[in-house]
Design a protein around this motif. Structure first.
Motif, short mmCIF file in Angstrom:
data_model
loop_
_atom_site.label_atom_id
_atom_site.label_comp_id
_atom_site.label_asym_id
_atom_site.label_seq_id
_atom_site.Cartn_x
_atom_site.Cartn_y
_atom_site.Cartn_z
N SER A 160 14.13 -11.27 1.17
CA SER A 160 12.77 -11.76 1.26
C SER A 160 12.24 -11.69 2.69
O SER A 160 11.06 -11.41 2.90
N GLN A 173 11.25 -8.21 3.58
CA GLN A 173 10.01 -7.91 2.85
C GLN A 173 8.81 -8.51 3.58
O GLN A 173 7.80 -7.84 3.77
N ASP A 174 8.98 -9.76 4.01
CA ASP A 174 7.90 -10.40 4.77
C ASP A 174 7.54 -9.58 5.99
O ASP A 174 6.37 -9.34 6.29
N LEU A 184 8.03 -6.41 6.56
CA LEU A 184 7.38 -5.14 6.22
C LEU A 184 5.93 -5.36 5.82
O LEU A 184 5.05 -4.60 6.22
N VAL A 185 5.69 -6.42 5.02
CA VAL A 185 4.31 -6.71 4.64
C VAL A 185 3.48 -7.03 5.88
O VAL A 185 2.35 -6.55 6.04
N PHE A 237 2.73 -3.89 7.64
CA PHE A 237 1.73 -3.12 6.91
C PHE A 237 0.33 -3.66 7.18
O PHE A 237 -0.59 -2.90 7.51
N VAL A 238 0.18 -5.00 7.07
CA VAL A 238 -1.14 -5.59 7.30
C VAL A 238 -1.58 -5.35 8.74
O VAL A 238 -2.74 -4.98 9.00
N ALA A 292 -0.68 -2.88 10.68
CA ALA A 292 -1.04 -1.46 10.85
C ALA A 292 -2.41 -1.18 10.26
O ALA A 292 -3.22 -0.46 10.85
N GLY A 293 -2.68 -1.77 9.08
CA GLY A 293 -3.99 -1.56 8.46
C GLY A 293 -5.11 -2.09 9.32
O GLY A 293 -6.13 -1.43 9.53
N ILE A 294 -4.91 -3.31 9.87
CA ILE A 294 -5.96 -3.90 10.70
C ILE A 294 -6.11 -3.08 11.99
O ILE A 294 -7.23 -2.85 12.47
N GLY A 322 -5.64 0.08 12.22
CA GLY A 322 -6.40 1.27 11.85
C GLY A 322 -7.89 0.99 11.80
O GLY A 322 -8.70 1.75 12.32
N LEU A 323 -8.25 -0.17 11.21
CA LEU A 323 -9.68 -0.51 11.12
C LEU A 323 -10.26 -0.77 12.51
O LEU A 323 -11.40 -0.38 12.80
N PHE A 330 -9.20 0.57 15.26
CA PHE A 330 -9.32 1.89 15.88
C PHE A 330 -10.63 2.55 15.46
O PHE A 330 -11.37 3.08 16.29
N LEU A 331 -10.93 2.47 14.15
CA LEU A 331 -12.17 3.06 13.66
C LEU A 331 -13.37 2.39 14.32
O LEU A 331 -14.32 3.04 14.75
N ALA A 332 -13.31 1.05 14.42
CA ALA A 332 -14.47 0.33 14.94
C ALA A 332 -14.69 0.64 16.42
O ALA A 332 -15.81 0.85 16.85
N VAL A 346 2.97 -1.69 1.01
CA VAL A 346 3.99 -1.12 1.89
C VAL A 346 4.57 0.15 1.28
O VAL A 346 4.80 1.14 1.97
N LEU A 358 -7.14 -1.65 3.71
CA LEU A 358 -6.21 -1.40 4.82
C LEU A 358 -5.67 0.03 4.74
O LEU A 358 -5.61 0.75 5.75
#
Lengths: 155, 260
Positions: free
Chosen positions: A4, A7-8, A10-11, A14-15, A17-19, A21-22, A24-26, B52, B156
């Motif tokens: 667990s 997993q935490d 990695l999540v 992931f979040v 990295a996604g933020i 990315g956003l 970076f775009l902004a 993920v 995301l």
């Protein structure tokens, strides 16, 4: 609980990295960083014709971008185009006899407002108005006039 | 003739019935979301399996799509001597269209089909009925967390897709084809607007995440509980998601970028 925990992580990654990315775009891709957070002041100018000028078109002095067009509207009395520009506050020393012209960058490029400073000692203030303007050159009109003149000379 | 009419009527009634069940299902999901927020552990588990696990697929696809855009854009733009605007072309097409749409299609194929198969098998093996027997609402416990995870993961992933794609375009454009690096970024920054392009792209991807998770979960929940039924439901998920994403994209594009 080992599973667990990874997993935490990695999540979380992931979040993040996604933020990232956003963000970076902004910041890197859009114009968010260039003007919105800088102090600016507003000036306006009446043009007989503002041509293909758009909101966010650049405003430049001697080729250096110092601001952008923030609004374009029609003066209902004089039928002139009222172009409102927001100018970077760092450039607050524009003389009040500055000339504004609408030019095109290159043959097919976008149109922009070019300011040519005059010699006056008083400077334009916030909400100031530029009196001397030169309208956009409409290519079809210019070609039409040229052909008309050429035909006249032949007679 | 009568048979044909019966067939037609039956088909129409079935599809309307499905639409009705789907809408009721959506309302149930949405009302179950409050319970999901009270148990974030379930949400994190689902973010793992939806987000993920799609991460690698999305980032590698983004890189290649960006590289292809760089290559193709360069060939077309250099004909007009306008290769300096490559950055604008790559970034605008990625942020406005390809980022949200392609990542949503990949998401529907990668995560949506997995969701349908999972829920369908749970139904086939009567795990969902088992939960109901224990007075646990399967919608709140199973469906809502997956739905919310899809809605969070999708923007995301789309953002990552666009960002990696733009870097991929730069790698090809300025690294291989010799477009000026400064022009690539500065033209892009001058032309793309935060409100009009970035925010609208994110809104699009949230809408796609919403629709594709809804379709995937509903198809699973509505599947005929046999192995054949589950396999058909999985196929339907991918097909219906692709249709809805592309149709919705057209409508959203017309609404968002209409006045430009």
């Amino acid at each position: 609980m080992q599973h667990s925990n990874t997993q935490d992580t990695l999540v979380g990654l992931f979040v993040a990295a996604g933020i990232a990315g956003l963000f970076f775009l902004a910041l890197q891709v859009s114009n968010l960083s260039s003007f919105s957070n800088k102090a600016s002041y507003t000036i306006s100018a009446n043009f007989a014709n503002s041509g293909g000028l758009k909101v966010r078109s650049p405003v430049s002095v001697a080729g250096v971008k110092i601001g952008q067009v923030s609004a374009i509207s029609l003066d209902p009395k004089s039928y002139q185009s009222v172009v409102t520009m927001s100018i970077d506050a760092a450039y607050n020393q524009l003389p009040d006899d500055t000339t504004a012209s609408v030019f095109t960058a290159g043959l097919l490029g976008e149109q922009y407002v070019s300011l040519e400073p005059g010699g006056s000692d008083t400077f334009l203030k916030d909400n100031g108005k530029i009196d001397i303007t030169q309208p956009a050159i409409i290519l079809e009109k210019a070609i039409g006039q040229f052909l008309f003149k050429a035909a006249e000379e032949k007679k | 003739m009568i048979e044909f009419l019966q067939h037609l009527g039956n088909g129409t009634l079935t599809s309307f019935g499905k639409l009705g069940r789907g809408s009721r299902f959506l309302i149930q999901i949405l009302s179950g979301l409050t319970d999901t927020l009270a148990r974030p552990r379930l949400l994190v588990n689902q973010l793992y399996s939806v987000g993920v696990l799609s991460f690698m697929l999305i980032s590698i696809s983004g890189l290649f799509v960006g590289m292809v855009l760089g290559l193709q854009g360069y060939y077309t733009l250099s004909d007009f001597g306008a290769e300096e605007t490559l950055g604008v072309m790559v970034a605008a097409s990625l942020v406005r269209e390809l980022g949200p749409v392609v990542s949503a299609l990949l998401f529907a194929g990668r995560a949506g089909s997995a969701l349908t198969a999972e829920i369908g098998l749970m139904k086939a093996t009567e795990q969902l009925s088992g939960m109901e027997m224990m007075a646990i609402d399967p919608i709140k416990r199973i469906i809502s967390p997956r739905f919310l995870a899809g809605c969070i993961a999708m923007p995301l992933l789309a953002g990552l897709f666009s960002a990696i794609g733009i870097i991929g375009g730069e790698l090809i454009g300025s690294g291989m084809l010799g477009v000026d690096d400064g022009a690539y970024w500065s033209q892009m920054q001058a032309k793309l607007d935060f409100q009009d392009d970035i925010i609208n792209g994110v809104l699009k991807s949230i809408a796609f995440g919403f629709v594709s998770s809804w379709i995937a979960l509903f198809e699973g929940y509505d599947a005929i509980p046999t192995s054949e039924g589950v396999s058909r439901a999985t196929t339907r998920t991918v097909v219906n998601s692709a249709f809805s994403i592309l149709g919705l994209d057209f409508i959203l594009t017309a609404l968002m970028f209409g006045d430009n």
